[in-house]
Design a protein around this motif. Structure first.
Motif, short mmCIF file in Angstrom:
data_model
loop_
_atom_site.label_atom_id
_atom_site.label_comp_id
_atom_site.label_asym_id
_atom_site.label_seq_id
_atom_site.Cartn_x
_atom_site.Cartn_y
_atom_site.Cartn_z
N VAL A 45 14.06 -35.45 18.72
CA VAL A 45 15.39 -35.02 18.28
C VAL A 45 15.51 -35.43 16.82
O VAL A 45 15.57 -36.61 16.49
N MET A 46 15.51 -34.43 15.95
CA MET A 46 15.59 -34.71 14.52
C MET A 46 17.07 -34.80 14.11
O MET A 46 17.96 -34.67 14.93
N GLN A 47 17.29 -35.02 12.82
CA GLN A 47 18.67 -35.27 12.37
C GLN A 47 19.59 -34.08 12.57
O GLN A 47 20.81 -34.26 12.70
N SER A 48 19.06 -32.86 12.61
CA SER A 48 19.88 -31.68 12.88
C SER A 48 18.96 -30.55 13.32
O SER A 48 17.79 -30.80 13.57
N GLY A 49 19.50 -29.34 13.41
CA GLY A 49 18.69 -28.22 13.86
C GLY A 49 18.11 -27.47 12.67
O GLY A 49 18.79 -27.25 11.67
N LEU A 50 16.85 -27.07 12.80
CA LEU A 50 16.19 -26.38 11.68
C LEU A 50 16.62 -24.92 11.62
O LEU A 50 16.46 -24.19 12.60
N ARG A 51 17.13 -24.53 10.48
CA ARG A 51 17.51 -23.12 10.29
C ARG A 51 16.85 -22.54 9.04
O ARG A 51 16.40 -21.42 9.05
N VAL A 52 16.84 -23.36 7.98
CA VAL A 52 16.25 -22.89 6.72
C VAL A 52 14.78 -23.29 6.73
O VAL A 52 14.44 -24.47 6.86
N MET A 53 13.90 -22.30 6.58
CA MET A 53 12.48 -22.53 6.81
C MET A 53 11.67 -22.69 5.53
O MET A 53 10.49 -23.01 5.60
N ASP A 54 12.30 -22.43 4.40
CA ASP A 54 11.54 -22.44 3.15
C ASP A 54 11.73 -23.78 2.43
O ASP A 54 12.78 -24.04 1.85
N PRO A 55 10.71 -24.63 2.43
CA PRO A 55 10.87 -25.98 1.86
C PRO A 55 10.88 -26.00 0.34
O PRO A 55 11.10 -27.05 -0.25
N THR A 59 16.62 -28.14 -0.60
CA THR A 59 16.29 -29.56 -0.69
C THR A 59 16.61 -30.29 0.62
O THR A 59 16.54 -31.52 0.67
N ALA A 60 16.98 -29.53 1.66
CA ALA A 60 17.35 -30.16 2.94
C ALA A 60 16.18 -30.98 3.49
O ALA A 60 15.04 -30.52 3.53
N PHE A 61 16.48 -32.21 3.93
CA PHE A 61 15.41 -33.12 4.38
C PHE A 61 14.69 -32.58 5.62
O PHE A 61 13.49 -32.78 5.78
N LEU A 62 15.43 -31.92 6.49
CA LEU A 62 14.79 -31.43 7.71
C LEU A 62 13.77 -30.34 7.38
O LEU A 62 12.69 -30.30 7.97
N THR A 63 14.12 -29.50 6.42
CA THR A 63 13.19 -28.44 6.01
C THR A 63 11.97 -29.07 5.33
O THR A 63 10.84 -28.61 5.50
N ARG A 64 12.20 -30.14 4.59
CA ARG A 64 11.08 -30.89 3.99
C ARG A 64 10.15 -31.43 5.09
O ARG A 64 8.92 -31.28 5.00
N ASP A 65 10.73 -32.02 6.14
CA ASP A 65 9.90 -32.55 7.23
C ASP A 65 9.15 -31.43 7.95
O ASP A 65 8.00 -31.60 8.36
N HIS A 66 9.81 -30.27 8.08
CA HIS A 66 9.14 -29.09 8.63
C HIS A 66 7.95 -28.74 7.73
O HIS A 66 6.86 -28.42 8.21
N GLY A 67 8.18 -28.84 6.41
CA GLY A 67 7.10 -28.57 5.45
C GLY A 67 5.91 -29.46 5.68
O GLY A 67 4.76 -29.00 5.70
N TYR A 68 6.15 -30.75 5.91
CA TYR A 68 5.03 -31.68 6.13
C TYR A 68 4.27 -31.37 7.42
O TYR A 68 3.11 -31.74 7.56
N MET A 69 4.95 -30.72 8.38
CA MET A 69 4.24 -30.37 9.62
C MET A 69 3.20 -29.29 9.35
O MET A 69 2.06 -29.41 9.78
N ILE A 70 3.60 -28.22 8.65
CA ILE A 70 2.70 -27.06 8.59
C ILE A 70 2.01 -26.87 7.25
O ILE A 70 1.04 -26.13 7.18
N TYR A 71 2.51 -27.49 6.20
CA TYR A 71 1.87 -27.32 4.89
C TYR A 71 1.17 -28.63 4.50
O TYR A 71 1.43 -29.68 5.06
N ASP A 72 0.35 -28.51 3.50
CA ASP A 72 -0.31 -29.70 2.96
C ASP A 72 0.01 -29.76 1.47
O ASP A 72 0.47 -28.77 0.88
#
Lengths: 538, 313
Positions: A45-55, A59-72
């Motif tokens: 359970v992350m801080q909120s729900g992911l909606r914006v997918m482009d990191p 500057t949203a932190f959740l989108t940044r964390d999504h970025g670390y999952m799939i990008y390098d």
């Protein structure tokens, strides 16, 4: 034509239909999730729900964390703030102006194609269009060109540390690498294809915006050999899937963690910690040791905060301890700090702490008298819907009133505050005088990542301070060739930021995470990453 | 009857258009900027302006309205400003949990509340009536989230009979589906049981004083036959109305229950969309909700004729 006949609802027929329905349901169950029964899955359970997918776009932190999952990223940063190779290693010319980056072997996009230098160049260019460090950096780049498929060169007009620190940037926005066809998307337009080369793959078919994001292990990913540390080192994935599940009610998340339905809560509200601390099945730990800082921002365009002395009076009036007690409560999770670039960060400098940290009402009153404050109302924006932002305005208003300010609070939701922030109209016409917020220290440790330190008047971030000396020092910081030199410049910026009342620091805090005892290996890091994590199979 | 239904259906079109225009106008007048939410709170003014242009939010409001209505006429509700997902797809993904919860709650409510109301009406002031009314007052007074947390604590955490949260579609099996609906249904039913039980009680009590009830008794009908065959049927119109309103409100706004039990329903979607100022999603949902209200009102009106043959359209 009769659709139903008597036989349709006969007992034998019903049983037959029920059996068929159960068989169909059983057959459909694996199709719905396509999850093997023995797959190790982390439900977070992350801080909120992911909606914006482009990191890169946000500057949203959740989108940044999504970025670390799939990008390098080309470079990583370790826990000692050292920049390390990640996708690429580099060499630098003697004059410090030409950097050559060489991609390591085995890098592949999730669609199976090989990562090339052209992909990285396109990604850097898109990132530099919008990122604060990137914008400053790109002005100093004379040329950026591919030498071959695995090597590219960046030629600078003058030596700067911004190139390496930008490419290793921890937080919003990290310079994530994407395939060229995706990275060629204009930076103001969101990408629509989510292909990276990172340790996890995004499972598009199971994505439910705002509800659920599913990642599966990228079996083609070749991690580095060094031990993992922050975003540097080997990103070794030990689980098959990671699912981010959104829970709007934190109490539900706490209950679900206790019952074993989820494995991880990224941010546990301070008031719910006692429920988890004695649970044998759950561990509570601060994973982001740097944490966050909270601060208030004054509008420099209009009275009363167009006067430096009034701004200083406001900073003197508000006591960090009062704010932190109201916001966090438990001293285990907070500390006072006057550094605008964060205590714990290499650039952290505590100039001014003797009057920034405590509540000095007498000093505030004297400053107001000297400034000939005439009782002009202070319009203070008060968000009520986010717990981490609700306490500050109340404490600030009480302190300012005590010092003699005429405070008018405007209650609203946080998204309205965000919209109001960019409103440059006078407070009497719908504008504002003061608001408070918080940011993580991983983004605030340098004068480019830290948006509060941009001081170019109306072109700056909300508050619009106009302090040319700070702007000059920021440029000097960009040109500085060594970390020591940078630290020296950062100390000068700290002094100006406090004396000019550019930002009012309110202290630092750390939000604990909680996770199941069956899960181990969470890295202590300012950004949430899921490599290195291991889960006992049941 | 058919011409009446047709007339009512046609009459929904201008209502829907008005709803669409009013919602559109209110959203544009409400403070908030989807561009700021998309870009994050550190974005510069220039970046925000570029994103607004990309979203078409820099266009005059009338142009934006024209573009949206033209989309609507082709059956397109638009695309979420934040996630880029078609609104119809987002609604489709959320409608299952909402409908499941609404149906299970209303079925449970009817099965419990109508007999409770009839029993209470049989001897007003008697101990059964007082007991039913006590439960009814409790149902009204205790907030749904408190009932929800208590049920979670005892039945999920302590006894482990049910999961704490979540939703499983029917495709994952009947038991997983039912298991995750039982607690929210119980929590949510309290207030509806209270409402329908009170309405049933008062409607049946009103009817019990009528001449035809006395006639039925004089003809030797049993008390239960009088209650169920004569009184309840004649008292059905207000009960059906309340149930109809209940279904509509269950579909459009059970945000608290959906949040406490983490059900990914429409109520949560509308709150999320409002907080994120995701205009196309809010507009699409409000249109859906207003259509639901109109449709359920029409169904209730049609049902009146089944219970009371004197009603003709």
């Amino acid at each position: 034509m009769a659709i139903f006949n008597k036989g349709t609802f006969g007992k034998a027929s019903l049983l037959k239909h029920a059996r068929l329905a159960l068989l169909a349901a059983a057959a459909m169950a694996p199709m719905a999730g396509m999850t093997p029964a023995n797959a190790a899955t982390i439900k977070a359970v992350m801080q909120s729900g992911l909606r914006v997918m482009d990191p890169i776009m946000t500057t949203a932190f959740l989108t940044r964390d999504h970025g670390y999952m799939i990008y390098d990223t080309l470079l990583g940063m370790d826990e000692t703030f050292k920049i390390r190779p990640q996708m690429a290693d580099w060499t630098v010319s003697d004059d410090g102006k030409t950097y050559k980056f060489t991609l390591r072997d085995g890098l592949k996009w999730h669609d199976g194609t090989v990562v090339s230098a052209q992909d990285c160049i396109a990604s850097i260019k898109r990132w530099a269009e919008v990122d604060t460090t990137g914008i400053a950096l790109i002005k100093m780049v004379d040329d950026i060109k591919a030498i071959d498929d695995k090597t590219f060169e960046v030629v600078l007009s003058q030596p700067t540390t911004l190139l390496l620190s930008g490419l290793a940037k921890l937080s919003s926005r990290p310079a994530f690498m994407m395939p060229k066809r995706i990275a060629d998307t204009p930076a103001n337009k969101p990408i629509t294809e989510y292909i990276g080369s990172g340790p996890f793959k995004f499972v598009q078919s199971e994505f439910q915006p705002g509800l659920r994001v599913v990642y599966e292990k990228n079996v083609d990913y070749v991690p580095r050999n060094e031990p993992a540390s922050w975003t540097a080192g080997g990103k070794v994935v030990n689980v098959d899937r990671v699912e981010w599940v959104t829970m709007p009610d934190q109490m539900t998340a706490v209950n679900a963690l206790q019952s074993g339905e989820i494995d991880f809560i990224q941010e546990v509200p301070f008031d719910l910690l006692p429920l988890l601390k004695n649970s044998p099945k759950v561990q509570v730990k601060v994973l982001d040791k740097l944490g966050a800082w909270t601060y208030f921002r004054m509008n420099h365009l209009y009275p009363p905060f167009d006067n430096k002395l009034v701004r200083q009076a406001a900073i003197a009036a508000v006591g960090q301890g009062d704010v932190l007690k109201a916001l966090v409560g438990n001293p285990e999770y907070y500390n006072t700090c006057a550094a605008v670039m964060g205590c714990g960060n290499p650039n952290g400098n505590t100039y001014g702490e003797e009057w920034v940290v405590p509540s000095d009402i007498q000093r505030a009153k004297m400053l107001l008298k000297e400034a000939k404050y005439d009782g002009t109302p202070v319009v203070l924006l008060q968000p009520t819907d986010i717990a981490m932002l609700a306490a500050q305005p109340i404490v600030i208003a009480a302190a300012l009133r005590k010092a003699g300010f005429n405070v008018q609070m405007k209650t609203m939701d946080w998204q309205t505050v965000v919209t109001q922030q960019s409103n440059q109209k006078p407070p009497a016409e719908g504008g504002w005088n003061l608001f408070s917020t918080y940011a993580i220290l991983a983004t605030s440790g340098d004068p480019f990542g830290n948006t509060t330190l941009s001081a170019a008047g109306r072109k700056s971030w909300a508050g619009w301070p106009d302090v040319p000396e700070i702007e000059k020092l920021r440029l000097d910081y960009a040109k500085a060739a060594t970390p020591e030199e940078q630290k020296e410049i950062a100390a000068k910026i700290q002094k100006l930021a406090i004396d000019e009342g550019v930002v009012g620091p309110l202290g630092q805090f750390r939000i604990p995470s909680a996770y199941s005892s069956s899960v181990t290996g969470f890295l202590e890091s300012p950004v949430r990453v899921f490599w290195n994590v291991r889960k006992d199979r049941e | 009857m058919i011409s009446y239904i047709l007339k009512r259906v046609i009459a929904t079109l201008p209502v829907m258009l008005m709803v669409a225009i009013v919602v559109f106008a209110i959203l544009r007048l409400t403070p908030g900027d989807p561009a700021a939410i998309l870009a994050g709170d550190d974005a510069s003014g220039e970046q925000l302006e570029r994103i607004r242009q990309m979203m078409g939010l820099d266009q005059p409001i009338l142009t934006q309205l024209y573009v949206w209505v033209r989309q609507l006429l082709t059956g397109d509700l638009g695309v979420s400003l934040l996630s880029n997902t078609p609104v119809i797809q987002m609604i489709g993904a959320r409608v299952g949990p909402t409908l499941s919860l609404a149906l299970s709650t209303i079925i449970f409510t009817v099965l419990v509340a109508v007999p409770m109301g009839v029993i209470a009406a049989r001897r007003p002031g008697g101990w059964l009536d007082r007991t039913v009314m006590t439960f009814s007052v409790l149902g009204f007074s205790i907030p749904t989230f408190v009932v929800g947390y208590l049920l979670i604590y005892w039945l999920a955490l302590k006894l482990g009979w049910f999961p704490v949260q979540g939703y499983a579609p029917l495709a994952k099996g009947v038991w997983p589906y039912a298991q995750r609906l039982i607690l929210p249904t119980l929590a949510l039913s309290g207030i509806y049981i209270a409402l329908v039980a009170r309405m049933t009680r008062s409607s049946v009590m009103d009817v019990m004083g009528e001449d035809f009830i006395r006639t039925a008794r004089a003809k030797g009908a049993t008390e239960w036959s009088v209650l169920l065959r004569h009184a309840l049927r004649n008292a059905a119109v207000p009960i059906v109305t309340v149930i109809g309103i209940g279904i509509a409100s269950l579909i459009t706004g059970v945000v608290v229950t959906e949040s406490v039990f983490n059900l990914p329903g429409l109520g949560r979607l509308v709150v999320e969309a409002v907080l994120a100022r995701d205009y196309p999603v809010i507009q699409g949902l409000i249109l859906l909700f207003s259509f639901t209200y109109i449709l359920i009102n029409l169904l209730v009106d049609v049902l009146y004729t089944a219970f009371d043959p004197r009603i003709r359209y």
